[in-house]
Design a protein around this motif. Structure first.
Motif, PDB file in Angstrom:
ATOM      1  N   ARG B 259      15.668  10.071  -3.657  1.00 14.80           N
ATOM      2  CA  ARG B 259      15.031  11.349  -4.013  1.00 14.80           C
ATOM      3  C   ARG B 259      13.848  11.563  -3.070  1.00 14.80           C
ATOM      4  N   SER B 260      14.100  12.347  -2.070  1.00  9.56           N
ATOM      5  CA  SER B 260      13.109  12.549  -1.018  1.00  9.56           C
ATOM      6  C   SER B 260      11.996  13.481  -1.486  1.00  9.56           C
ATOM      7  N   THR B 261      10.843  13.336  -0.836  1.00  8.02           N
ATOM      8  CA  THR B 261       9.767  14.301  -1.102  1.00  8.02           C
ATOM      9  C   THR B 261       9.854  15.474  -0.135  1.00  8.02           C
ATOM     10  N   VAL B 262      10.812  15.389   0.768  1.00  5.54           N
ATOM     11  CA  VAL B 262      10.968  16.445   1.781  1.00  5.54           C
ATOM     12  C   VAL B 262      12.324  17.119   1.626  1.00  5.54           C
ATOM     13  N   GLU B 263      12.451  18.260   2.272  1.00  7.44           N
ATOM     14  CA  GLU B 263      13.724  18.985   2.278  1.00  7.44           C
ATOM     15  C   GLU B 263      14.259  19.047   3.696  1.00  7.44           C
ATOM     16  N   GLY B 264      15.550  19.314   3.804  1.00  4.77           N
ATOM     17  CA  GLY B 264      16.167  19.410   5.123  1.00  4.77           C
ATOM     18  C   GLY B 264      16.431  18.061   5.762  1.00  4.77           C
ATOM     19  N   GLY B 265      16.247  17.038   5.023  1.00  6.57           N
ATOM     20  CA  GLY B 265      16.474  15.688   5.539  1.00  6.57           C
ATOM     21  C   GLY B 265      16.131  14.693   4.451  1.00  6.57           C
ATOM     22  N   ILE B 266      15.802  13.508   4.867  1.00  2.00           N
ATOM     23  CA  ILE B 266      15.503  12.448   3.908  1.00  2.00           C
ATOM     24  C   ILE B 266      14.165  11.837   4.288  1.00  2.00           C
ATOM     25  N   GLY B 267      13.404  11.431   3.281  1.00  6.14           N
ATOM     26  CA  GLY B 267      12.185  10.715   3.605  1.00  6.14           C
ATOM     27  C   GLY B 267      11.037  11.022   2.688  1.00  6.14           C
ATOM     28  N   VAL B 268       9.873  10.646   3.165  1.00  7.89           N
ATOM     29  CA  VAL B 268       8.690  10.783   2.341  1.00  7.89           C
ATOM     30  C   VAL B 268       7.541  11.330   3.196  1.00  7.89           C
ATOM     31  N   PHE B 269       6.829  12.262   2.594  1.00  4.48           N
ATOM     32  CA  PHE B 269       5.591  12.764   3.183  1.00  4.48           C
ATOM     33  C   PHE B 269       4.593  12.869   2.040  1.00  4.48           C
ATOM     34  N   THR B 270       3.535  12.096   2.113  1.00  2.00           N
ATOM     35  CA  THR B 270       2.576  12.112   1.015  1.00  2.00           C
ATOM     36  C   THR B 270       1.190  11.764   1.542  1.00  2.00           C
ATOM     37  N   ILE B 271       0.195  12.138   0.741  1.00  2.00           N
ATOM     38  CA  ILE B 271      -1.199  11.798   1.075  1.00  2.00           C
ATOM     39  C   ILE B 271      -1.614  10.666   0.146  1.00  2.00           C
ATOM     40  N   LEU B 272      -2.100   9.600   0.749  1.00  2.00           N
ATOM     41  CA  LEU B 272      -2.466   8.435  -0.053  1.00  2.00           C
ATOM     42  C   LEU B 272      -3.830   8.643  -0.698  1.00  2.00           C
ATOM     43  N   SER B 273      -3.886   8.208  -1.964  1.00  2.00           N
ATOM     44  CA  SER B 273      -5.141   8.268  -2.698  1.00  2.00           C
ATOM     45  C   SER B 273      -5.277   6.929  -3.403  1.00  2.00           C
ATOM     46  N   TYR B 274      -6.195   6.112  -2.931  1.00  2.00           N
ATOM     47  CA  TYR B 274      -6.254   4.775  -3.512  1.00  2.00           C
ATOM     48  C   TYR B 274      -7.654   4.180  -3.400  1.00  2.00           C
ATOM     49  N   GLU B 275      -7.840   3.167  -4.238  1.00  2.00           N
ATOM     50  CA  GLU B 275      -9.024   2.331  -4.093  1.00  2.00           C
ATOM     51  C   GLU B 275      -8.549   0.902  -3.885  1.00  2.00           C
ATOM     52  N   ARG B 276      -9.188   0.217  -2.955  1.00  2.00           N
ATOM     53  CA  ARG B 276      -8.788  -1.176  -2.687  1.00  2.00           C
ATOM     54  C   ARG B 276     -10.004  -2.077  -2.838  1.00  2.00           C
ATOM     55  N   ARG B 277      -9.759  -3.228  -3.446  1.00  2.07           N
ATOM     56  CA  ARG B 277     -10.841  -4.209  -3.568  1.00  2.07           C
ATOM     57  C   ARG B 277     -10.396  -5.533  -2.965  1.00  2.07           C
ATOM     58  N   ARG B 278     -11.381  -6.193  -2.406  1.00  2.00           N
ATOM     59  CA  ARG B 278     -11.117  -7.531  -1.859  1.00  2.00           C
ATOM     60  C   ARG B 278     -11.813  -8.534  -2.759  1.00  2.00           C
ATOM     61  N   VAL B 279     -11.051  -9.500  -3.206  1.00  2.00           N
ATOM     62  CA  VAL B 279     -11.644 -10.530  -4.072  1.00  2.00           C
ATOM     63  C   VAL B 279     -11.239 -11.898  -3.561  1.00  2.00           C
ATOM     64  N   ILE B 280     -12.105 -12.858  -3.785  1.00  2.00           N
ATOM     65  CA  ILE B 280     -11.789 -14.265  -3.490  1.00  2.00           C
ATOM     66  C   ILE B 280     -11.767 -15.011  -4.819  1.00  2.00           C
ATOM     67  N   LEU B 281     -10.696 -15.681  -5.070  1.00  2.00           N
ATOM     68  CA  LEU B 281     -10.515 -16.302  -6.385  1.00  2.00           C
ATOM     69  C   LEU B 281     -11.303 -17.601  -6.479  1.00  2.00           C
ATOM     70  N   LYS B 282     -12.524 -17.451  -6.832  1.00  2.00           N
ATOM     71  CA  LYS B 282     -13.391 -18.616  -7.022  1.00  2.00           C
ATOM     72  C   LYS B 282     -13.186 -19.171  -8.428  1.00  2.00           C
ATOM     73  N   GLU B 283     -13.268 -20.473  -8.509  1.00  2.00           N
ATOM     74  CA  GLU B 283     -13.092 -21.106  -9.820  1.00  2.00           C
ATOM     75  C   GLU B 283     -14.405 -21.056 -10.611  1.00  2.00           C
TER      76      GLU B 283
END
Lengths: 780, 283
Positions: B259-283
């Motif tokens: 199920r494509s997000t585009v027409e006339g072909g196949i594929g995906v076109f989207t704008i990313l919206s995210y938050e990313r965190r970096r963690v170190i697993l300390k004991e």
């Protein structure tokens, strides 16, 4: 579709039919015909040869004969048993019970008993019906030596399986949920163990199985394609008996005894697999290996119990129950626990009463329950998912045989309270920070009233016509309809009959499955505002020819079936814990047609049958609900469509101790969908480039054809010192080790060093190679 | 522990069936190569493009190929790609195949400037070639749903058996129907994630989400936890490619179309919206 207003019309019809009871005969002989093990023998002949009068026993082994007063010699006979003649001096209505000994001490396991004789089968108006007895199924070779009566049914014309080794039935183009499975009148919703590889019916307690593919008797309703009516046997009324078997993957044990000699008896039987015993030992041996992944526990078990008692000359009761579970468990060293169990419960209380020699009734109350339950646990987190269906049913069936012997009138009704636990989810953590719960439940009430008459119009013409009014209520929505049933038989010559039938069926409960196979997580769903009942109609016509001195019966039947409001699902349907599950449904139509040829032999040292079916099955789902339907609205073949299906089953008594059996199956390959194109997707952040398959029209390919030969030998051992019997049964499944296609997929071939994809290839997967198995059976 | 809303029947059984079937089939030699004649459908344009604020847009344009054809590095050279921003400004992405050093992703076309995209902004993609094929689609950036906390807990084992699970918590907006993707990468974000869930808020609308892993991380692991807030079409695309891949090789699966997000072909076109965190697993 007729909206239900009242059942007034049918009540009037029933009263009309029941009116002239005063015409009953004055002197009647009645009783039962049982085998020496206490089992009722349905379809046995009871006759007074001197007068040329006779009848066949009912499903519970009872019979009634109108006779003039005086002395008579009455004979009872049944294939596989020795005849018994008893003298009686009739002055008033009297009871005479027969107990038939097996037909020779060593021969009893040899002879195939069917639904009466071939002559009876020739003359009956019923079309599309097959009866399998447990003794028949036990003789045939079986996968892993596990005797499975449903797989024996798959060897009959017009019945397909759902895949290699599975017990699912696809009858004349119907899907797996369109079969009504009854065990002693109670519905069984999932008659499978181990993802469909074995059925829930323990052959030690099954007396017989009747399959109706068309011309459904009016007392049956609620499913579109077939009725599978399983009768459990009754325990011996004379003596204690123990029987069982030790097989490759399971063992069985059955105990039966009289409750009061000659009056009643009970039987309790159990079966359990023991994969888990071995896998646990393997896990123990590898417990110290950090790289070892423990094998999950899996087992299934069944427990059947049945008790019967003759209260009076006119009243008999039985209680029957089934309890079975599949259990799958996994405890990982990472602290992850997975527990998955599913199973059926069924219980029946039945009362049979004889009002008069020509008028009797069976009334039963049943309860059915199927559930699956998945429970995961990881540290403080838990997750549970379950679904269930529960029924309480009351039904009463009446039979009246007016004087003159030209009519057999049947009428009755049934009511069922359904409870659908469509999906229950509970996920949470011990600190309550996570607590998700959802429970989707529905109730439904289903009812049916029917009346039917088997009318012998002339010596040549017989009609079996009836009407069923069925209805279903869910919330404020009522559905229902009239279901006419008609069958006719015309005798062209003493050895040739023509038959035809028509039946309309409604189905009010639907199985939510996207797998094409029988999975324990399939969900039952009621008819509701957005999910109308399924409906089908079938016409069939056939000719039967008895030849070779009555030893061979050749039957040819053609059928055409069309069905409306068939159910499928949109691509990507969310079938789990979805409060709006009905929004995932797509509705369409289906039709099936074909020709079945069936040659059978039931007498002599060599018995068996040859069946050939030429059939087409199609379905069509037009664009709807914002989708393009299925296949763009174009018709397609479902996976269980098979163009050709040939079965040959032979059973040969080599000597008094050795029986040889064999079955051969050939079917066209089943339709399947293979990807024709691919695209490459990288995803958001790097990672591996993945090939994504692009699928064309649904089921536009066919797998290669399927053929398989199974062989079996039953060797009766010398009688035990204390009189017990035993045998060794050798089964060879897939004797010539053919790699039959189970499915085909497209695989990547990678460079072993660089992991680079070099090419793509099609791979065929087969499920079972040649599998020999040995089972030891005993009885004392 | 993943939310069950994304579970399907086969997903529930997948580990079970995999263990049983792989052992059985491989031990018995029940697989073999077969020749099948698959028709070659007409080639369609395929586009894969994820816009991200602050990044130069890149897109990969290919076309569908017959499944059994040999892998090929042949590129489409006659394709024109344009990107239309919320102000109507049209950027033409130039053809210049390469690999993004940060994401390790291959691309065929690349923009000339970094984009500044805000939640609610809509972009349109047009891909045309000289054969007359025209693939197009649009995307609106969803609001960022922030991660509330990332926490972990170790089991009571020692040595290599000592592992931790990780919980990611966030609050779902009540007013909207929302779709998410949680990814947990170990050490680098440009490799396959250790965890990849795609839940929706059907069961937890307006409530707190707690998404967890199994005990699979070691002490001092560096993890990148990213919570994406997805548009519905992108969510459907992800689900459909998962279904399509699962159906190949699964006798119980129902083949699903992409199920494509585009027409006339196949594929995906989207704008990313995210938050990313970096963690170190300390004991």
């Amino acid at each position: 579709m007729v909206r239900l207003r009242s059942f007034r019309f049918v009540f009037s019809l029933l009263l009309l039919l029941a009116a002239p009871l005063s015409l009953l005969a004055q002197v009647v002989l009645r009783g039962t015909v049982r085998g020496s093990d206490g089992s009722a023998l349905p379809g046995a002949n009871v006759a007074v040869p001197r007068l040329g009068l006779g009848t066949a026993t009912n499903p519970d082994g009872s019979y009634e004969l109108s006779l003039p007063t005086g002395r008579h010699s009455v004979q009872a006979s049944f294939i596989g048993y020795q005849n018994q003649s008893l003298d009686v001096n009739l002055r008033n209505t009297q009871r005479l019970d027969f107990t038939l000994a097996p037909g020779g001490t060593e021969l009893q396991e040899v002879v195939i008993e069917g639904s009466g004789t071939l002559e009876q089968k020739l003359q009956t108006t019923q079309m599309g019906a097959e009866r399998i007895t447990a003794r028949e199924a036990k003789l045939l070779p079986a996968l892993f030596g596990e005797v499975d009566i449903l797989k024996t049914l798959q060897l009959k014309p017009g019945v397909q399986n759902g895949g290699e080794g599975t017990s699912g039935l696809f009858v004349r183009g119907g899907s797996a949920d369109q079969n009504l499975f009854l065990v002693d009148d109670a519905v069984v919703y999932n008659p499978n163990h181990l993802f469909g590889l074995f059925s829930t019916f323990n052959s030690d307690v099954v007396q017989s199985v009747d399959l109706y593919k068309s011309g459904y008797p009016a007392q049956y309703g609620g499913r579109l394609s077939s009725v599978v009516d399983v009768k459990l046997r009754e325990g011996s009324r004379d003596s204690l008996g123990v029987s069982g078997g030790i097989g490759l993957i399971s063992s069985r044990l059955a105990v039966e005894a009289p409750i009061k000699k000659g009056k009643g008896s009970f039987i309790v039987a159990g079966r359990r697999t023991y994969f888990d015993v071995f896998t646990r030992q393997i896990n123990k041996l590898n417990a110290d290996d950090p790289d070892y992944n423990p094998i999950p526990d899996y087992y299934f078990y069944d427990l059947n119990a049945k008790a019967n008692y003759q209260l009076t000359d006119k009243d008999q009761v039985f209680l029957s129950g089934y309890f079975g579970n599949d259990v799958f468990g996994f405890n990982s060293t990472q602290g992850f626990n997975f527990d998955f169990r599913w199973g059926n419960r069924a219980a029946t209380a039945r009362w049979s009463h004889v009002f008069s020699p020509r008028f009797f009734t069976n009334t039963s109350a049943t309860a059915s329950y199927y559930t699956y339950n998945i429970a995961n646990k990881l540290d403080q987190f838990s997750f549970g998912l379950s679904s269930s269906i529960r029924d309480y049913n009351l039904r009463s069936d009446w039979e009246w045989r007016p004087e003159g012997g030209k009519h057999v009138v049947r009428f009755g009704g049934s009511g069922t309270l359904h409870h659908f636990g469509v999906g229950r989810l509970q996920a949470g953590s011990q600190d309550q920070e996570l607590n998700i719960g959802q429970d989707v439940q529905y109730d439904g009430q289903e009812g049916g009233l029917y009346a039917a008459d088997n009318f012998t119009v002339t010596d040549k013409l017989a009609l079996d016509y009836g009407l069923r009014l069925s209805g279903f209520r869910s919330g404020r929505n009522d559905y229902g309809g009239l279901e006419p049933r008609l069958a006719a038989r015309y005798t062209l010559s003493p050895k040739t009959t023509l038959k035809a039938s028509y039946a309309l069926m409604y189905q009010y409960v639907h199985l939510v499955t996207n797998s094409g196979a029988s999975l324990p997580t399939d969900i039952w769903y009621p008819s509701r505002l957005s999910v109308k009942p399924q409906r089908s109609q079938q016409v069939s016509a056939g000719v039967s020819w008895l030849f070779a001195g009555g030893k061979l019966l050749l039957t040819n039947e053609v059928y055409y079936k069309w069905a409306q409001r068939q159910i499928d699902f949109r691509d990507g349907a969310q079938l789990f814990v979805n409060p709006e599950l009905d929004q995932e449904f797509l509705f369409g139509r289906g039709w099936a047609y074909g020709n079945e040829v069936y040659l059978e032999k039931k007498d002599g040292r060599t018995t068996g049958w040859l069946g050939y079916t030429l059939a087409w099955t199609k379905r069509e789902f037009e664009p709807q609900r914002g989708t393009d339907g299925i296949n763009g609205g174009r018709p397609f073949y479902p996976t269980y469509d098979r163009r050709h299906n040939l079965t040959l089953v032979l059973l040969h008594q080599l000597s008094k101790r050795i029986n040889l059996t064999g079955s051969f199956v050939y079917t066209s390959g089943n339709p399947t969908t293979l990807p024709t194109g691919r695209i490459a997707v990288q995803d958001v952040f790097g990672g591996e480039l993945e090939a994504v398959p692009l699928y064309p029209d649904r089921n536009s390919f066919r797998l290669p054809s399927y053929n398989r030969l199974d062989l079996g030998v039953v060797y009766k051992l010398r009688p035990m010192r204390w009189g017990g019997e035993s045998d060794l049964t050798l089964s060879i499944y897939n004797a010539y080790n053919r790699r039959n296609p189970y499915f085909i997929y497209i695989d990547e071939v990678r460079d072993q060093e660089t992991e680079e994809v070099l090419r793509y290839r099609a791979r065929q997967v087969s499920l079972f190679p040649v599998i020999p198995s040995l089972t030891y059976n005993f009885k004392f | 522990m993943p939310l069950p809303s994304t579970a399907s029947a086969f997903r529930l059984f997948r580990p079970v069936l995999a263990i049983v079937s792989v052992g059985w089939l491989s031990s018995c030699g029940l697989q073999k190569d077969v020749d099948v004649e698959l028709p070659a459908p007409p080639a369609q344009l395929v586009a894969e493009c994820y816009l991200e604020s602050g990044q130069i847009p890149q897109i990969t344009v290919t076309e569908t190929v017959p499944y059994l054809s040999e892998p090929s590095n042949e590129l489409l050279t006659d394709v024109t790609v344009t990107l239309t921003g919320p102000t109507g400004r049209i950027d033409t992405l130039r053809f210049g195949p390469g690999q993004n050093a940060g994401t390790k992703k291959f691309f065929t076309h690349r923009g000339r400037r970094r984009l500044t995209i805000r939640p609610g902004d809509t972009y349109r993609l047009d891909v045309k070639d000289t054969k007359g094929r025209h693939l197009f689609g649009s995307s609106t950036m969803p609001a960022i749903v922030p991660i509330d906390t990332v926490e972990w807990k170790f089991n009571d084992r020692t040595g290599e058996q000592r592992k931790a699970y990780v919980l990611t918590k966030f609050d779902d907006p009540a007013a909207t129907v929302d779709f998410y993707r949680l990814q947990v990468h170990r050490r680098h974000v440009n490799d396959d994630p250790e965890v990849d869930y795609t839940p929706d808020d059907r069961l937890l609308n307006g409530q707190r989400f707690v998404l967890g892993t199994s005990y699979e991380f070691s002490p001092n692991d560096t993890l990148f936890v990213a919570l994406y807030h997805l548009e519905r079409p992108y969510y459907d695309f992800l689900r459909s490619i998962d279904d399509a891949q699962s159906a190949n090789g699964n006798p119980f699966g129902q083949p699903a179309k992409v199920r494509s997000t585009v027409e006339g072909g196949i594929g995906v076109f989207t704008i990313l919206s995210y938050e990313r965190r970096r963690v170190i697993l300390k004991e």
